[in-house]
Design a protein around this motif. Sequence first.
Motif, PDB file in Angstrom:
ATOM      1  N   VAL A   1       8.769 -59.013  21.269  1.00 33.70           N
ATOM      2  CA  VAL A   1       7.321 -58.877  22.244  1.00 33.70           C
ATOM      3  C   VAL A   1       7.573 -59.336  23.457  1.00 33.70           C
ATOM      4  O   VAL A   1       8.207 -60.562  23.903  1.00 33.70           O
ATOM      5  N   ARG A   2       7.354 -58.445  24.025  1.00 30.09           N
ATOM      6  CA  ARG A   2       7.713 -58.056  25.786  1.00 30.09           C
ATOM      7  C   ARG A   2       6.372 -58.890  26.371  1.00 30.09           C
ATOM      8  O   ARG A   2       5.488 -58.659  25.954  1.00 30.09           O
ATOM      9  N   GLY A   3       7.245 -59.552  27.959  1.00 29.92           N
ATOM     10  CA  GLY A   3       6.190 -59.635  28.616  1.00 29.92           C
ATOM     11  C   GLY A   3       6.431 -59.206  29.791  1.00 29.92           C
ATOM     12  O   GLY A   3       8.011 -59.224  29.686  1.00 29.92           O
ATOM     13  N   GLU A   4       6.032 -60.634  30.846  1.00 27.75           N
ATOM     14  CA  GLU A   4       6.057 -60.673  31.887  1.00 27.75           C
ATOM     15  C   GLU A   4       6.049 -61.803  32.868  1.00 27.75           C
ATOM     16  O   GLU A   4       5.177 -62.319  32.294  1.00 27.75           O
ATOM     17  N   VAL A   5       7.741 -62.102  33.320  1.00 25.43           N
ATOM     18  CA  VAL A   5       6.948 -63.331  34.380  1.00 25.43           C
ATOM     19  C   VAL A   5       7.060 -62.597  36.214  1.00 25.43           C
ATOM     20  O   VAL A   5       7.194 -62.078  36.250  1.00 25.43           O
ATOM     21  N   GLU A   6       5.549 -62.945  37.088  1.00 25.90           N
ATOM     22  CA  GLU A   6       5.278 -63.092  38.003  1.00 25.90           C
ATOM     23  C   GLU A   6       5.629 -64.085  38.789  1.00 25.90           C
ATOM     24  O   GLU A   6       4.964 -65.956  38.706  1.00 25.90           O
ATOM     25  N   VAL A   7       6.585 -64.244  39.488  1.00 20.18           N
ATOM     26  CA  VAL A   7       6.971 -65.332  40.642  1.00 20.18           C
ATOM     27  C   VAL A   7       6.972 -64.819  42.064  1.00 20.18           C
ATOM     28  O   VAL A   7       6.862 -64.720  42.762  1.00 20.18           O
ATOM     29  N   ASP A   8       6.758 -66.218  41.976  1.00 19.51           N
ATOM     30  CA  ASP A   8       5.355 -66.511  43.777  1.00 19.51           C
ATOM     31  C   ASP A   8       7.197 -65.978  44.740  1.00 19.51           C
ATOM     32  O   ASP A   8       7.700 -66.881  44.579  1.00 19.51           O
ATOM     33  N   PRO A   9       5.750 -65.023  45.512  1.00 19.21           N
ATOM     34  CA  PRO A   9       7.461 -64.379  46.242  1.00 19.21           C
ATOM     35  C   PRO A   9       8.261 -65.099  47.078  1.00 19.21           C
ATOM     36  O   PRO A   9       8.956 -65.418  47.342  1.00 19.21           O
ATOM     37  N   ALA A  10       7.123 -66.789  47.577  1.00 21.47           N
ATOM     38  CA  ALA A  10       8.163 -68.552  48.444  1.00 21.47           C
ATOM     39  C   ALA A  10       8.894 -68.160  47.431  1.00 21.47           C
ATOM     40  O   ALA A  10      10.025 -69.095  48.240  1.00 21.47           O
ATOM     41  N   PHE A  11       9.543 -68.104  46.694  1.00 16.55           N
ATOM     42  CA  PHE A  11       9.783 -68.350  45.739  1.00 16.55           C
ATOM     43  C   PHE A  11      11.173 -67.430  45.054  1.00 16.55           C
ATOM     44  O   PHE A  11      12.080 -67.797  44.190  1.00 16.55           O
ATOM     45  N   ALA A  12      11.608 -66.366  45.587  1.00 17.60           N
ATOM     46  CA  ALA A  12      12.385 -64.868  45.459  1.00 17.60           C
ATOM     47  C   ALA A  12      13.743 -65.448  45.647  1.00 17.60           C
ATOM     48  O   ALA A  12      14.116 -64.966  44.820  1.00 17.60           O
ATOM     49  N   GLY A  13      13.640 -65.934  46.826  1.00 20.20           N
ATOM     50  CA  GLY A  13      15.482 -66.104  46.599  1.00 20.20           C
ATOM     51  C   GLY A  13      15.625 -66.753  45.626  1.00 20.20           C
ATOM     52  O   GLY A  13      17.018 -67.196  45.282  1.00 20.20           O
ATOM     53  N   GLY A  14      15.014 -67.530  44.704  1.00 16.84           N
ATOM     54  CA  GLY A  14      15.657 -68.702  44.030  1.00 16.84           C
ATOM     55  C   GLY A  14      16.514 -67.831  42.576  1.00 16.84           C
ATOM     56  O   GLY A  14      16.664 -68.184  41.752  1.00 16.84           O
TER      57      GLY A  14
ATOM     58  N   GLU B   1      11.641 -60.458  26.953  1.00 16.77           N
ATOM     59  CA  GLU B   1      11.566 -60.675  25.315  1.00 16.77           C
ATOM     60  C   GLU B   1      11.289 -61.303  24.996  1.00 16.77           C
ATOM     61  O   GLU B   1      11.539 -62.077  24.503  1.00 16.77           O
ATOM     62  N   ASP B   2      10.586 -61.752  23.608  1.00 19.30           N
ATOM     63  CA  ASP B   2      10.766 -62.788  22.394  1.00 19.30           C
ATOM     64  C   ASP B   2       9.404 -63.851  23.264  1.00 19.30           C
ATOM     65  O   ASP B   2       9.780 -65.283  23.166  1.00 19.30           O
ATOM     66  N   VAL B   3       7.850 -63.242  23.522  1.00 20.95           N
ATOM     67  CA  VAL B   3       7.657 -64.533  23.823  1.00 20.95           C
ATOM     68  C   VAL B   3       6.614 -64.683  23.385  1.00 20.95           C
ATOM     69  O   VAL B   3       5.711 -63.988  22.358  1.00 20.95           O
ATOM     70  N   ASP B   4       6.385 -66.095  23.424  1.00 23.55           N
ATOM     71  CA  ASP B   4       5.626 -66.618  22.380  1.00 23.55           C
ATOM     72  C   ASP B   4       4.610 -67.645  23.293  1.00 23.55           C
ATOM     73  O   ASP B   4       4.302 -68.793  22.985  1.00 23.55           O
ATOM     74  N   ILE B   5       4.377 -66.858  24.360  1.00 26.91           N
ATOM     75  CA  ILE B   5       3.333 -67.664  25.782  1.00 26.91           C
ATOM     76  C   ILE B   5       2.023 -67.269  25.426  1.00 26.91           C
ATOM     77  O   ILE B   5       2.008 -65.611  25.533  1.00 26.91           O
ATOM     78  N   LEU B   6       1.640 -67.948  25.780  1.00 25.69           N
ATOM     79  CA  LEU B   6      -0.160 -67.554  26.478  1.00 25.69           C
ATOM     80  C   LEU B   6       0.025 -66.679  27.856  1.00 25.69           C
ATOM     81  O   LEU B   6       0.296 -66.992  28.543  1.00 25.69           O
ATOM     82  N   ASP B   7      -0.581 -65.174  27.507  1.00 28.93           N
ATOM     83  CA  ASP B   7      -0.810 -64.936  28.951  1.00 28.93           C
ATOM     84  C   ASP B   7      -2.118 -66.239  29.641  1.00 28.93           C
ATOM     85  O   ASP B   7      -3.052 -65.858  29.618  1.00 28.93           O
ATOM     86  N   GLY B   8      -0.944 -65.699  30.772  1.00 27.83           N
ATOM     87  CA  GLY B   8      -1.428 -65.965  32.458  1.00 27.83           C
ATOM     88  C   GLY B   8      -1.049 -68.081  32.502  1.00 27.83           C
ATOM     89  O   GLY B   8      -1.791 -68.380  33.420  1.00 27.83           O
ATOM     90  N   THR B   9      -0.276 -67.850  32.110  1.00 27.17           N
ATOM     91  CA  THR B   9       0.155 -69.665  31.435  1.00 27.17           C
ATOM     92  C   THR B   9       0.969 -70.002  32.681  1.00 27.17           C
ATOM     93  O   THR B   9       2.170 -68.883  33.116  1.00 27.17           O
TER      94      THR B   9
ATOM     95  N   ILE C   1       5.505 -72.329  39.842  1.00 26.53           N
ATOM     96  CA  ILE C   1       6.354 -70.917  40.686  1.00 26.53           C
ATOM     97  C   ILE C   1       5.590 -69.553  40.282  1.00 26.53           C
ATOM     98  O   ILE C   1       6.654 -68.814  41.152  1.00 26.53           O
ATOM     99  N   GLY C   2       5.014 -69.679  39.121  1.00 24.13           N
ATOM    100  CA  GLY C   2       4.267 -68.492  38.899  1.00 24.13           C
ATOM    101  C   GLY C   2       3.116 -67.868  37.902  1.00 24.13           C
ATOM    102  O   GLY C   2       3.100 -69.112  37.594  1.00 24.13           O
ATOM    103  N   VAL C   3       3.284 -66.939  37.123  1.00 24.87           N
ATOM    104  CA  VAL C   3       2.787 -66.870  35.734  1.00 24.87           C
ATOM    105  C   VAL C   3       3.130 -65.761  35.321  1.00 24.87           C
ATOM    106  O   VAL C   3       4.478 -65.250  35.633  1.00 24.87           O
ATOM    107  N   ILE C   4       3.359 -66.324  33.443  1.00 23.11           N
ATOM    108  CA  ILE C   4       3.520 -65.571  32.617  1.00 23.11           C
ATOM    109  C   ILE C   4       2.694 -65.271  31.877  1.00 23.11           C
ATOM    110  O   ILE C   4       1.533 -65.455  31.837  1.00 23.11           O
ATOM    111  N   TRP C   5       2.995 -63.339  31.509  1.00 18.36           N
ATOM    112  CA  TRP C   5       2.357 -62.522  31.413  1.00 18.36           C
ATOM    113  C   TRP C   5       2.592 -62.540  29.562  1.00 18.36           C
ATOM    114  O   TRP C   5       3.777 -61.948  29.848  1.00 18.36           O
TER     115      TRP C   5
END
Length: 175
Positions: free
Chosen positions: A34-47, A114-122, A11-15
């Motif tokens: 540790v900061r990161g971002e989640v980019e959610v596919d716009p098709a799921f924005a309503g969620g 924040e508190d991100v322990d996830i690889l970029d592009g996951t 449904i998206g990507v974790i950066w």
Amino acid sequence: MNLDPIIFRPIGVIWSPFNDPVGMPIQPGGARGVRGEVEVDPAFAGGLVDLHEFSRIILLYAFHRSEGYRLRVVPFLDTCEHGVFATRAPRRPNPIGLSVVRLVGVDDCRLLIEDVDILDGTPLLDIKPYVSSFDAFPDEKTGWFGRTRQEIHEVRSDCRFADAGPLGDEDSWEA
């Protein structure tokens, strides 16, 4: 037992700032701030409506760089071998990860975390709100985790799960 495969659609990507699994924190507790971002596919924005009301969220994701698995592993927080299902090791029959992260903000389809322990592009599979009365059981048994001598804040990933190597019969789906 005959189980049919299940296919998930991200449904998206974790950066995150982590491009290499070696040296990164192994749990959100070791990634404080540790900061990161989640980019959610716009098709799921309503969620995402009302998600901003939560201070923490649970991210379910694919360990997209994990190949193969072993049923018994020596996890990062111990020196003894354990069954993979008694660990949070990334090389698993179904390489699905779970992290409880702090939600800092929501901007359209972008979540600042924040508190991100996830690889970029996951690849992100799902988001759930963290609710302490549902998700926290501090008095429960924690198995071998309670016996570890190392601190989660200090332990970093190493290369032990980077190379799957040949899978033995016990590790094969066909076995």
